[in-house]
Design an enzyme around this catalytic site. Structure first.
Site, PDB file in Angstrom:
ATOM      1  CE  LYS A 116      -4.002  -2.292   0.669  1.00 20.58           C
ATOM      2  NZ  LYS A 116      -3.787  -3.623   0.830  1.00 20.58           N
TER       3      LYS A 116
HETATM    4  C1  LIG Z   1      -4.501  -4.733   0.586  1.00 13.87           C
HETATM    5  C2  LIG Z   1      -3.620  -6.071   0.494  1.00 13.87           C
HETATM    6  C3  LIG Z   1      -3.878  -6.928  -0.250  1.00 13.87           C
HETATM    7  C4  LIG Z   1      -4.959  -7.165  -1.392  1.00 13.87           C
HETATM    8  O1  LIG Z   1      -5.072  -6.040  -2.252  1.00 13.87           O
HETATM    9  P1  LIG Z   1      -6.001  -5.555  -3.180  1.00 13.87           P
HETATM   10  O2  LIG Z   1      -5.544  -4.273  -4.041  1.00 13.87           O
HETATM   11  O3  LIG Z   1      -7.184  -5.167  -2.159  1.00 13.87           O
HETATM   12  O4  LIG Z   1      -6.629  -6.644  -4.021  1.00 13.87           O
HETATM   13  C5  LIG Z   1      -3.174  -7.997  -0.468  1.00 13.87           C
HETATM   14  N1  LIG Z   1      -1.995  -8.397   0.377  1.00 13.87           N
HETATM   15  C6  LIG Z   1      -1.755  -7.377   1.402  1.00 13.87           C
HETATM   16  C7  LIG Z   1      -0.406  -7.456   2.038  1.00 13.87           C
HETATM   17  C8  LIG Z   1      -2.498  -6.236   1.565  1.00 13.87           C
HETATM   18  O5  LIG Z   1      -2.252  -5.394   2.154  1.00 13.87           O
END
Ligand SMILES: *Cc1c(COP(=O)(O)O)cnc(C)c1O
Length: 496
Positions: A112
């Protein structure tokens, strides 16, 4: 380039408007009207540049109402000084064909950060263009990682307030501690009694409530979103898929002669959608492999064309993927229906009313052409962590393990031997407890002892941002009912 809403083709806005507002008035998501495409020579030129320069190039194609210097300011602010060795998305080879895209070298140790380090820059730049002097109030629903990454990104950013809601029983102890120790004057964190979908629905309801919006306007404020419903989250995620391709180009012509596959551990469908946009730009991606945990609503959808959230919700060891309403799928379906806003609005209202919708045969056929869906239960996730460590000496977290396992299934079923890029979305130290358990090592009760044990037993180093939490002061311990979220927001803002 203009943006339009998935639920109303007549809504046409600039990228600055799309980013500043986050969501369209009728509840649709903003999508670019066209996707800029690159030629082989463009990619070869990009391959010679660093991440910041690659980012600037890609963003220029999507944010045409930003000046070059604005884009440079955003990209440099985000990607210089905030990631290990200024390399936000290094590619590590597990073996000849398997490449891991490590997306957890930022301040909160999950992918993120790649978007949320730049979003505050994009958002404040956008707000200057379209929201003349209003304070931006960022509301976030988080399954764990978005919350901390957004708090970190927006901490003490001028003219912004940020409020994060997370499911009280749905995040890891480390994730919870990361959020509740967040510094900054403009930040607020609250747990809700409910799951991630409740938090996300609550936030969306507040965003689209006319009465609340009017109250904010009277107080010279406006809402925006740091969730992946905001285009300002998605655009930066496209960069690392293009960047990964640029890095793969070094392996020579032959390596990529049939393209490559991408496998993404998926929850809200944001990360994998960014890979789709990279493919649309001209990156030679063959299949987009969508990996789910036990909450396998997307696996079923890709295989049957029926999206049905009426099923058990599982709290898993990959909590950031414990999601039954994948918001960004709406953008994908908009593309696959040739921009049929009426149909998208209908499906989304069916989803809201009955928790279910069915796409037509042509859409399903296109979906299957682009995607391959698979899922992985808890036992298999644990087994994959253990085997990956034993076979390659490479430690992965629970989310990445879901992707590795589903990719193995894909290879077995299709015999497709193309190279693959697997998105590694979090540091294993963020989920030390589950990772230790998977390795068959006794888990100490204390989270930081668990971190030390993992480090000792695997001979790897914990990321510095997690180690400092040990002594950080807990600032937040709020808990509310899901129906009280709007009250909490107005109270915090001092309105009413
Ligand atoms: C948010 C997240 C995901 C999922 O990603 P999306 O964009 O919501 O599909 C997978 N792994 C981790 C560690 C995350 O923080």
């Amino acid at each position: 380039m203009q943006y339009t809403s998935t639920r109303d083709n007549k809504a046409v806005v600039s990228s600055a408007y799309a980013i500043a507002h986050g969501i369209s008035v009728e509840g649709g998501l903003f999508v670019p009207e066209t996707v800029p495409t690159l030629e082989k020579a463009d990619f070869e030129a990009l391959a010679k540049l660093d991440y910041v320069a690659r980012a600037e190039y890609i963003l220029k194609g999507f944010l045409t109402d930003f000046t070059d210097s604005e884009i440079a300011y955003c990209a440099e602010g985000a990607y210089l000084g905030n990631f290990d060795e200024d390399k936000p998305a290094p590619l590590k080879a597990l073996d000849d064909k398997t490449n891991i895209l490590e997306l957890w070298h930022g301040p909160t140790c999950a992918f993120k950060d790649l978007a949320l380090q730049i979003l505050p820059y994009l958002l404040t730049t956008s707000a200057k263009k379209v929201a003349d002097g209003k304070k931006t109030v960022i509301l976030v629903a988080t399954s764990g990682d978005t919350g901390k990454a957004a708090l970190e990104g927006f901490c003490d950013v001028k003219d912004t307030e940020i409020m994060v809601f997370y499911p009280s029983d749905g995040v890891s102890p480390m994730q919870q501690l990361q959020m509740n120790t967040q510094k900054g004057e403009n930040v607020y964190v609250c747990a809700i009694k409910g799951n991630f979908d409740d938090a996300q629905t609550g936030v969306k309801t507040i965003f689209t409530n006319d009465e609340i919006k009017a109250l904010l306007k009277d107080n010279n404020m406006q809402f925006s979103s740091a969730n992946s419903i905001n285009w300002g989250r998605l655009a930066p995620q496209i960069i690392y898929y293009v960047s990964a391709y640029c890095d793969l180009l070094q392996k020579g012509e032959d390596y990529l002669k049939d393209g490559f596959n991408v496998c993404v551990p998926t929850g809200n469908f944001g990360n994998i959608l960014a890979a789709y946009y990279a493919k649309a730009m001209g990156v030679p991606i063959n299949k987009l492999i969508c990996a789910s945990n036990s909450n396998n609503v997307l696996t079923d959808f890709i295989n049957t064309g029926v999206y049905d959230r009426n099923r058990s919700f599982y709290t898993t060891i990959s909590p950031s993927m414990d999601i039954l309403i994948s918001s960004n799928l709406e953008r994908m379906l908009y593309e696959l229906t040739e921009k049929d806003d009426k149909k998208i609005a209908l499906w989304q209202s069916e989803l809201k009313e009955n928790g279910k919708y069915t796409v037509d045969e042509t859409v399903l056929a296109k979906l299957k052409e682009l995607f391959w869906g698979g899922c992985c239960d808890e036992a298999k996730t644990q087994k994959t962590i253990k085997e990956t460590f034993e076979n390659y000496g490479y430690l992965i977290d629970t989310h990445t393990a879901v992707a590795v396992s589903v990719y193995e299934d894909y290879k077995k079923e299709t015999s497709d031997a193309r190279p693959v890029v697997i998105a590694s979305t979090a540091s294993p130290y963020k989920f030390a407890h589950s990772v230790l358990e998977s390795l068959g090592i006794e888990v100490p009760a204390d989270e930081f002892e668990a971190v030390d044990t993992l480090s000792d037993k695997t001979n790897t180093t914990p990321p510095a941002p997690l180690s400092v939490l040990k002594t950080a002061k807990v600032r937040f311990s709020n808990l509310c009912e899901k129906q009280d979220m709007s009250k909490v927001v107005l109270n915090r803002l001092g309105i009413k």
